[in-house]
Design a protein around this motif. Structure first.
Motif, PDB file in Angstrom:
ATOM      1  N   SER A 119       2.452  60.518  43.267  1.00 50.76           N
ATOM      2  CA  SER A 119       3.021  60.081  44.548  1.00 50.76           C
ATOM      3  C   SER A 119       2.477  58.705  44.883  1.00 50.76           C
ATOM      4  O   SER A 119       1.269  58.478  44.800  1.00 50.76           O
ATOM      5  CB  SER A 119       2.656  61.062  45.663  1.00 50.76           C
ATOM      6  N   THR A 120       3.387  57.817  45.263  1.00 56.37           N
ATOM      7  CA  THR A 120       2.984  56.453  45.556  1.00 56.37           C
ATOM      8  C   THR A 120       3.663  55.951  46.822  1.00 56.37           C
ATOM      9  O   THR A 120       4.737  56.445  47.215  1.00 56.37           O
ATOM     10  CB  THR A 120       3.338  55.495  44.404  1.00 56.37           C
ATOM     11  N   TYR A 121       3.033  54.968  47.424  1.00 56.76           N
ATOM     12  CA  TYR A 121       3.578  54.294  48.601  1.00 56.76           C
ATOM     13  C   TYR A 121       3.498  52.794  48.361  1.00 56.76           C
ATOM     14  O   TYR A 121       2.506  52.292  47.820  1.00 56.76           O
ATOM     15  CB  TYR A 121       2.756  54.650  49.845  1.00 56.76           C
ATOM     16  N   TYR A 122       4.550  52.093  48.757  1.00 58.94           N
ATOM     17  CA  TYR A 122       4.568  50.636  48.662  1.00 58.94           C
ATOM     18  C   TYR A 122       4.988  50.058  50.007  1.00 58.94           C
ATOM     19  O   TYR A 122       5.975  50.496  50.603  1.00 58.94           O
ATOM     20  CB  TYR A 122       5.552  50.170  47.600  1.00 58.94           C
ATOM     21  N   THR A 144       3.279  47.226  41.266  1.00 62.53           N
ATOM     22  CA  THR A 144       3.240  48.589  40.743  1.00 62.53           C
ATOM     23  C   THR A 144       1.793  49.064  40.695  1.00 62.53           C
ATOM     24  O   THR A 144       0.932  48.375  40.141  1.00 62.53           O
ATOM     25  CB  THR A 144       3.836  48.655  39.334  1.00 62.53           C
ATOM     26  N   ILE A 145       1.562  50.223  41.271  1.00 59.53           N
ATOM     27  CA  ILE A 145       0.232  50.822  41.200  1.00 59.53           C
ATOM     28  C   ILE A 145       0.235  51.910  40.129  1.00 59.53           C
ATOM     29  O   ILE A 145       1.229  52.614  39.945  1.00 59.53           O
ATOM     30  CB  ILE A 145      -0.204  51.411  42.562  1.00 59.53           C
ATOM     31  N   SER A 146      -0.865  52.002  39.430  1.00 65.97           N
ATOM     32  CA  SER A 146      -1.022  53.064  38.446  1.00 65.97           C
ATOM     33  C   SER A 146      -2.492  53.419  38.364  1.00 65.97           C
ATOM     34  O   SER A 146      -3.348  52.650  38.809  1.00 65.97           O
ATOM     35  CB  SER A 146      -0.492  52.637  37.072  1.00 65.97           C
ATOM     36  N   VAL A 173      -0.405  49.171  48.688  1.00 62.94           N
ATOM     37  CA  VAL A 173       0.090  50.303  47.921  1.00 62.94           C
ATOM     38  C   VAL A 173      -0.932  51.436  48.007  1.00 62.94           C
ATOM     39  O   VAL A 173      -2.106  51.203  48.270  1.00 62.94           O
ATOM     40  CB  VAL A 173       0.330  49.961  46.434  1.00 62.94           C
ATOM     41  N   VAL A 186      -1.799  55.549  46.136  1.00 65.43           N
ATOM     42  CA  VAL A 186      -1.436  56.511  45.098  1.00 65.43           C
ATOM     43  C   VAL A 186      -2.223  57.797  45.311  1.00 65.43           C
ATOM     44  O   VAL A 186      -3.375  57.777  45.744  1.00 65.43           O
ATOM     45  CB  VAL A 186      -1.686  55.923  43.690  1.00 65.43           C
ATOM     46  N   TYR A 225      -0.829  60.727  49.420  1.00 62.47           N
ATOM     47  CA  TYR A 225      -1.419  59.389  49.483  1.00 62.47           C
ATOM     48  C   TYR A 225      -1.724  59.079  50.948  1.00 62.47           C
ATOM     49  O   TYR A 225      -1.250  59.766  51.859  1.00 62.47           O
ATOM     50  CB  TYR A 225      -0.490  58.334  48.881  1.00 62.47           C
ATOM     51  N   GLY A 279      -1.523  60.596  40.738  1.00 61.64           N
ATOM     52  CA  GLY A 279      -0.730  59.433  40.357  1.00 61.64           C
ATOM     53  C   GLY A 279       0.756  59.662  40.518  1.00 61.64           C
ATOM     54  O   GLY A 279       1.553  58.749  40.345  1.00 61.64           O
TER      55      GLY A 279
END
Length: 127
Positions: A57-60, A69-71, A49, A51, A107, A55
């Motif tokens: 924009s995220t990629y999985y 889940t990233i935070s 993941v 970020v 990210y 915070g």
């Protein structure tokens, strides 16, 4: 310079959950995009993941979508990886990585783009 310290790894049964934490030193954590990578025995390191600084924009990776889940909490200089519905194939050493970024919503998914790495934390999922 940023120092990263991961924690939260361990042994869990399939279907269980773990939360990894990555604490960063310094006062400019919000200037860094963050990522979690993993490396299983005999396999190459892979992105899990990522970020952006904000915070927002995220990629999985496809393999973890809907389960991880990233935070990040910029006030605490910490990024988290919540891992649910764990599978034996999630077994690996998990690494936190950071890179300074001029772009608040970008990210990064290539390990070569990251300048700072933690020491890694082992996650083992038993079947």
């Amino acid at each position: 310079q940023v120092q990263l310290v991961e924690s939260g790894g361990g042994l869990v049964q399939a279907g269980g959950s773990l939360r990894l934490s990555c604490a960063a030193s310094g006062r400019t954590f919000s200037s860094y995009a963050m990522g979690w990578f993993r490396q299983a025995p005999g396999k190459e390191r892979e992105i899990v993941v990522a970020v952006s600084r904000s915070g927002g924009s995220t990629y999985y990776a496809d393999s973890v979508k809907g389960r991880f889940t990233i935070s990040r909490d910029n006030a605490k200089n910490t990024v988290y990886l919540q891992m649910n519905s764990l599978k034996p194939e999630d077994t690996a050493v998990y690494y936190c990585a950071a890179r300074r970024s001029d772009y608040i919503s970008t990210y990064y998914t290539d390990g070569e783009q990251y300048a700072y790495w933690g020491q890694g934390t082992q996650v083992t999922v038993s079947s």
